[in-house]
Write an enzyme that holds these catalytic residues in place. Structure first.
Site, PDB file in Angstrom:
ATOM      1  N   CYS A   1      -6.016  -3.341 -10.040  1.00  8.66           N
ATOM      2  CA  CYS A   1      -6.721  -4.268  -8.974  1.00  8.66           C
ATOM      3  C   CYS A   1      -7.937  -5.014  -9.102  1.00  8.66           C
ATOM      4  O   CYS A   1      -8.746  -4.591  -9.745  1.00  8.66           O
ATOM      5  CB  CYS A   1      -7.075  -3.133  -7.785  1.00  8.66           C
ATOM      6  SG  CYS A   1      -7.628  -3.877  -6.289  1.00  8.66           S
TER       7      CYS A   1
ATOM      8  N   CYS B   1      -5.874 -11.861  -8.736  1.00  8.87           N
ATOM      9  CA  CYS B   1      -5.270 -10.815  -7.832  1.00  8.87           C
ATOM     10  C   CYS B   1      -3.912 -10.287  -8.352  1.00  8.87           C
ATOM     11  O   CYS B   1      -2.997 -11.374  -8.597  1.00  8.87           O
ATOM     12  CB  CYS B   1      -5.196 -11.279  -6.414  1.00  8.87           C
ATOM     13  SG  CYS B   1      -4.495 -10.120  -5.401  1.00  8.87           S
TER      14      CYS B   1
HETATM   15  N1  DGL Z   1      -4.098  -6.535  -5.929  1.00  8.15           N
HETATM   16  C1  DGL Z   1      -5.512  -6.572  -5.665  1.00  8.15           C
HETATM   17  C2  DGL Z   1      -6.336  -7.208  -6.265  1.00  8.15           C
HETATM   18  O1  DGL Z   1      -5.818  -7.586  -7.537  1.00  8.15           O
HETATM   19  C3  DGL Z   1      -6.197  -6.304  -4.094  1.00  8.15           C
HETATM   20  C4  DGL Z   1      -5.493  -7.532  -3.124  1.00  8.15           C
HETATM   21  C5  DGL Z   1      -6.049  -6.613  -1.708  1.00  8.15           C
HETATM   22  O2  DGL Z   1      -5.420  -5.566  -1.349  1.00  8.15           O
HETATM   23  O3  DGL Z   1      -6.424  -7.476  -1.010  1.00  8.15           O
HETATM   24  O4  DGL Z   1      -7.416  -7.750  -5.921  1.00  8.15           O
END
Ligand code: DGL
Length: 268
Positions: free
Chosen positions: A74, A185
């Site tokens: 994440c 993301c």
């Molecule tokens: N997938 C996560 C990232 O890489 C977060 C996305 C989210 O839940 O807002 O930032």
């Protein structure tokens, strides 16, 4: 570091599957414990304190599982890594660092970053890139809804394009010289083709997943901690187990037996 211990992968939802599938491909003998916090996603519209609180619980769980390393798939959590990484005795790998390193390794000079609102607010991508090379121009843009649309698994191409126009469209129009786009993301590589079709000005699209897995591989190899004989995948989620299982298969992960378990992290 025990070679036969599992590697943890953490994400707010299914986005981290884009890292876990690279891990399975490059290091097929590693056992993986994946945590997708679908019950608390999207992280990107939460506060930094909330994310630190939630991620702390998930990392405590990873510690209980005896992981030898964690890939923080994440970006939103990785942008806050300095607030929790030193509390654990296993290495935690930031995907933001991997993305910044990839920009520098490729020698890109005109760089856009599409990320969540919180990742963008932290300024972590421009900071890491420009600390290493102040001559790189970096423009970050937050998207309010793209991660949630992808996480839903049900968004149409029109909805994705509309969200891209509301977010990425701003820097694409204001900075036509940008030729590189970091997918800041983990949910965004899932719609990479739509992004590339909608904004062909970005001729170099960087998905930091490969770099993050390479960083983990190098660390494990240096510590003689590569697993010679595992390969199991266990998925834990605070979200819908059926959806997490279906999307794992859809996104190219190899499921190894009964794989998806419910586990909840509490927000503030
Ligand atoms: N997938 C996560 C990232 O890489 C977060 C996305 C989210 O839940 O807002 O930032």
């Amino acid at each position: 570091m025990r070679a036969n211990a599992p590697i943890g992968i953490l994400d707010s939802g299914v986005g981290g599957y884009t890292v876990a599938r690279v891990l399975q491909k490059l290091l097929p003998h590693e056992d993986i414990i994946y945590y997708g916090d679908g019950g608390n996603a999207p992280y990107g519209n939460r506060t930094a304190d909330d994310i630190v609180h939630i991620v702390g619980q998930i990392l405590d769980f990873m510690a209980e599982q005896g992981v030898k390393a964690v890939g923080l798939a994440c970006n939103t959590s990785s942008a806050l890594i300095d607030r929790f990484a030193d509390k654990y005795d296993f290495p935690i790998f930031s995907i933001v660092q991997a993305g910044a390193d990839e920009v520098l390794r490729r020698g890109m000079r005109q760089v856009g970053v599409l990320a969540t609102m919180l990742t963008t607010q932290t300024g972590s991508y421009p900071r890491l890139i420009q600390q290493a090379d102040p001559n790189v121009d970096v423009f970050s843009q937050g998207s309010v809804n793209l991660a949630a649309l992808v996480e839903s698994g049900r968004a149409s191409e029109e909805e994705i394009v509309a969200e891209l126009q509301a977010s990425l469209g701003q820097i694409a129009a204001a900075q036509p010289q940008l030729d590189t786009l970091v997918l800041g993301c983990t949910h965004y590589p899932i719609v990479r083709d739509i992004i590339a079709r909608t904004y062909p000005q970005f001729t170099n699209i960087i998905d930091p997943a490969m770099g993050q897995v390479e960083n983990m591989r190098a660390c494990l190899a240096a510590n003689s901690a590569l697993n010679p004989g595992g390969g199991k995948l266990q998925i834990y989620t605070s979200g819908d187990c059926g959806k997490f299982e279906a999307m794992a298969e859809q996104l190219g992960l190899k499921l190894t037996g009964p794989a998806v378990y419910k586990r909840v992290a509490q927000p503030l």
